[in-house]
Design a protein around this motif. Structure first.
Motif, PDB file in Angstrom:
ATOM      1  N   GLY A  29      -4.234  -2.585  -1.525  1.00  0.00           N
ATOM      2  CA  GLY A  29      -5.176  -3.063  -2.707  1.00  0.00           C
ATOM      3  C   GLY A  29      -6.181  -1.054  -2.705  1.00  0.00           C
ATOM      4  N   THR A  30      -4.742  -0.791  -2.708  1.00  0.00           N
ATOM      5  CA  THR A  30      -4.752   0.986  -3.186  1.00  0.00           C
ATOM      6  C   THR A  30      -5.581   1.099  -4.708  1.00  0.00           C
ATOM      7  OG1 THR A  30      -3.865   1.655  -1.330  1.00  0.00           O
ATOM      8  CG2 THR A  30      -4.265   3.145  -2.762  1.00  0.00           C
ATOM      9  N   ASN A  40       0.468   6.282  10.670  1.00  0.00           N
ATOM     10  CA  ASN A  40      -0.498   5.868  11.427  1.00  0.00           C
ATOM     11  C   ASN A  40      -0.803   4.729  11.707  1.00  0.00           C
ATOM     12  OD1 ASN A  40       0.848   8.326  12.640  1.00  0.00           O
ATOM     13  ND2 ASN A  40      -1.119   9.322  12.129  1.00  0.00           N
ATOM     14  N   ASP A  41      -1.442   4.260  10.416  1.00  0.00           N
ATOM     15  CA  ASP A  41      -2.027   2.143  10.309  1.00  0.00           C
ATOM     16  C   ASP A  41      -1.037   1.432  11.112  1.00  0.00           C
ATOM     17  OD1 ASP A  41      -3.887   3.758   8.968  1.00  0.00           O
ATOM     18  OD2 ASP A  41      -3.177   2.823   6.930  1.00  0.00           O
ATOM     19  N   SER A  42      -1.977   0.862  12.121  1.00  0.00           N
ATOM     20  CA  SER A  42      -1.204   0.293  13.228  1.00  0.00           C
ATOM     21  C   SER A  42      -1.986  -1.502  12.624  1.00  0.00           C
ATOM     22  CB  SER A  42      -2.292  -0.059  14.399  1.00  0.00           C
ATOM     23  OG  SER A  42      -1.912  -0.880  15.348  1.00  0.00           O
ATOM     24  N   ALA A 424      -4.905  -8.431   1.508  1.00  0.00           N
ATOM     25  CA  ALA A 424      -3.824  -7.994   3.473  1.00  0.00           C
ATOM     26  C   ALA A 424      -4.566  -7.595   4.062  1.00  0.00           C
ATOM     27  CB  ALA A 424      -2.603  -7.549   2.849  1.00  0.00           C
ATOM     28  N   ASP A 425      -5.442  -6.917   3.538  1.00  0.00           N
ATOM     29  CA  ASP A 425      -5.824  -6.141   4.893  1.00  0.00           C
ATOM     30  C   ASP A 425      -6.606  -7.119   6.059  1.00  0.00           C
ATOM     31  OD1 ASP A 425      -4.372  -3.788   4.438  1.00  0.00           O
ATOM     32  OD2 ASP A 425      -6.011  -3.138   3.412  1.00  0.00           O
ATOM     33  N   ASN A 454       0.196  -8.898   7.530  1.00  0.00           N
ATOM     34  CA  ASN A 454       0.936  -8.292   6.492  1.00  0.00           C
ATOM     35  C   ASN A 454      -0.198  -6.972   6.297  1.00  0.00           C
ATOM     36  OD1 ASN A 454      -0.587  -9.700   4.825  1.00  0.00           O
ATOM     37  ND2 ASN A 454       0.020  -9.223   3.315  1.00  0.00           N
ATOM     38  N   GLY A 455      -1.049  -7.126   6.622  1.00  0.00           N
ATOM     39  CA  GLY A 455      -1.684  -5.935   6.214  1.00  0.00           C
ATOM     40  C   GLY A 455      -2.485  -4.768   7.225  1.00  0.00           C
ATOM     41  N   THR A 456      -3.107  -3.920   7.458  1.00  0.00           N
ATOM     42  CA  THR A 456      -4.027  -3.254   8.328  1.00  0.00           C
ATOM     43  C   THR A 456      -5.353  -3.767   8.743  1.00  0.00           C
ATOM     44  OG1 THR A 456      -2.580  -1.317   7.183  1.00  0.00           O
ATOM     45  CG2 THR A 456      -4.541  -1.180   8.948  1.00  0.00           C
TER      46      THR A 456
END
Length: 467
Positions: A29-30, A40-42, A424-425, A454-456
């Protein structure tokens, strides 16, 4: 009626473009430099993990305008800001559209996410993205405009959950209502189990719950058919199926799956009662609104009470929110008042019963609308066109912090100026909320593994901290 659907669409082979798109890690989505997810995103969030027993997706098919609903820009130029005035909410300094007065008084229950974004501006492709969190595979030799649902599709949320957590208790993993998204020859992708097969398709309600003659007759056994007789006939059917399985060239697995679903459905008294919306009082039905929107939300609440894990309520027929013409007339006269009333009644009831604590509610479209107002050739009433670079959604329940706004857009609600969040998030947030192991994988028709998450996870929903 209740339709237990399986796809009759052709199963296209994949060209190289489709192969690469299905194999992509997700729909990112960026949209601006520097806003990408960090190392570091989980994929999980401790705050929201396993908090939901059910997820309700209120799908505003067609793409609602962010500027005319949740992200007004009253200081923008006239050709951008539109005709509506903003009103204050319970969140200091935060406004919404004047035609959402009930929501304005209930924002303490909601997180408004203003920086949803992806790359698909076509309804069919964007719907698949929104309901699966994945790029849409294209048919061999076809174009984006030709794309309809096929068994090459990635499974939607309900279908994937049914694969991971199959049920045999007569309670479906997913129910979609009040209609399948079809327009002429086009059937919107993202509505079924895709490559997982029809066994995992969500149940589909076809009918208007606001119709006085609305009955789920497909759930009722005919006169004289007792549970004992039904079981006897099932045993006979099993024997016939066993005989067929020995015949070369006869495919019985799919038929058996559908028969099993039908038997579970007929013997589940809990679901039969859940579909009887006429059991609700006139007062309750009036609170939700005597229209297809409101009664679909009331039916959704009954599905959640029955224990259905994922419910999708498509608010209106396909593309109802596709306001290329008469944007403000359609919104103020029907769409916004009906949505405002129905959501208020829904959250009141879920809160009063305690179900809001274990139900994640998501309100979204497949994209938003263009900042700039336009008038189509031959039309006199202006509207807005498709826009996926920035749009708004609403999240509540199951540990989500109410009374906050997540994300900020520019002065025309055209692009995020803080981190954007993709379908995806949303996918990862849904499965994280349901307590699905983040390492779960499913294989597609080419036997390639895909992480289900598949996202954050959209962590600010739970923490209130921007990322």
């Amino acid at each position: 009626m209740l339709a237990l659907r399986s796809s009759h669409s052709p199963c296209y082979g994949m060209d190289r473009r489709g192969f690469l798109r299905v194999g992509a890690a997700g729909v990112v989505g960026t949209t601006l430099p520097g806003l990408a997810a960090t190392a570091n995103d989980s994929p999980t969030s401790r705050e929201g993990f396993g908090r939901a027993k059910s997820v309700l997706i209120v799908m505003l098919s067609g793409g609602p305008s962010q500027l005319d609903m949740l992200d007004p820009k009253p200081e923008a130029p006239e050709e951008v800001r539109g005709e509506f005035s903003p009103i204050p909410t319970t969140i200091p300094g935060v406004n919404v559209c004047e035609h959402l007065p009930k929501l304005a008084q209930q924002t303490d229950r909601w997180s408004l996410v203003r920086t949803l974004a992806h790359r698909e501006h076509n309804h069919l492709l964007a719907t698949h993205v929104a309901l699966t969190g994945r790029p849409t595979p294209l048919p061999r030799g076809g174009s984006d405009l030709d794309r309809v649902e096929t068994r090459n599709d990635f499974p939607n949320f309900a279908a994937a959950l049914d694969f991971v957590r199959p049920r045999t208790d007569g309670i479906p993993t997913g129910v979609s209502l009040p209609n399948y998204m079809i327009e002429g020859p086009l059937t919107w992708p993202g509505q079924h189990a895709g490559f997982l097969g029809p066994k995992h398709d969500p149940w589909q309600i076809q009918g208007d719950p606001n119709d006085k003659d609305f009955r789920m007759q497909a759930l009722a056994m005919r006169d004289g058919m007792s549970p004992a007789r039904l079981q006897s006939r099932r045993q006979l059917l099993d024997e016939l199926n066993h005989g067929r399985s020995a015949m070369p060239g006869v495919e019985t697995d799919s038929l058996r799956d559908q028969q099993q679903i039908a038997f579970n459905l007929l013997t589940s008294g809990k679901m039969t009662q859940a579909f009887e919306i006429s059991l609700e009082s006139d007062e309750t039905r009036d609170r939700y609104g005597r229209n297809k929107f409101g009664q679909s939300l009331l039916m959704s609440r009954r599905m959640i009470e029955a224990g259905v894990p994922i419910v999708q309520a498509t608010m209106g027929i396909v593309q109802t929110w596709d306001t290329h013409t008469d944007n403000w007339g359609k919104l103020k006269n029907t769409l916004l008042p009906w949505l405002d009333q129905g959501l208020a009644a829904l959250t009141d009831d879920l809160t009063a019963s305690g179900l809001m604590d274990q139900t994640l509610v998501i309100v979204m479209g497949e994209f938003g609308r263009t900042p700039k107002v336009s008038t189509l050739p031959g039309q006199t009433l202006p509207g807005r066109d498709h826009w996926a670079h920035a749009y708004s959604g609403m999240f509540a329940g199951a540990g989500v912090r109410g009374g906050q706004v997540v994300g900020q857009t520019d002065a025309q609600a055209a692009y995020p100026v803080t981190r954007s969040w993709s379908p995806a998030d949303i996918c990862s947030t849904v499965f994280n909320s349901l307590g699905v192991d983040p390492e779960v994988r499913i294989n597609d028709l080419l036997d390639r593994p895909h992480h289900l998450l598949n996202g954050t996870v959209i962590s600010p929903l739970y923490t209130g901290r921007a990322t």
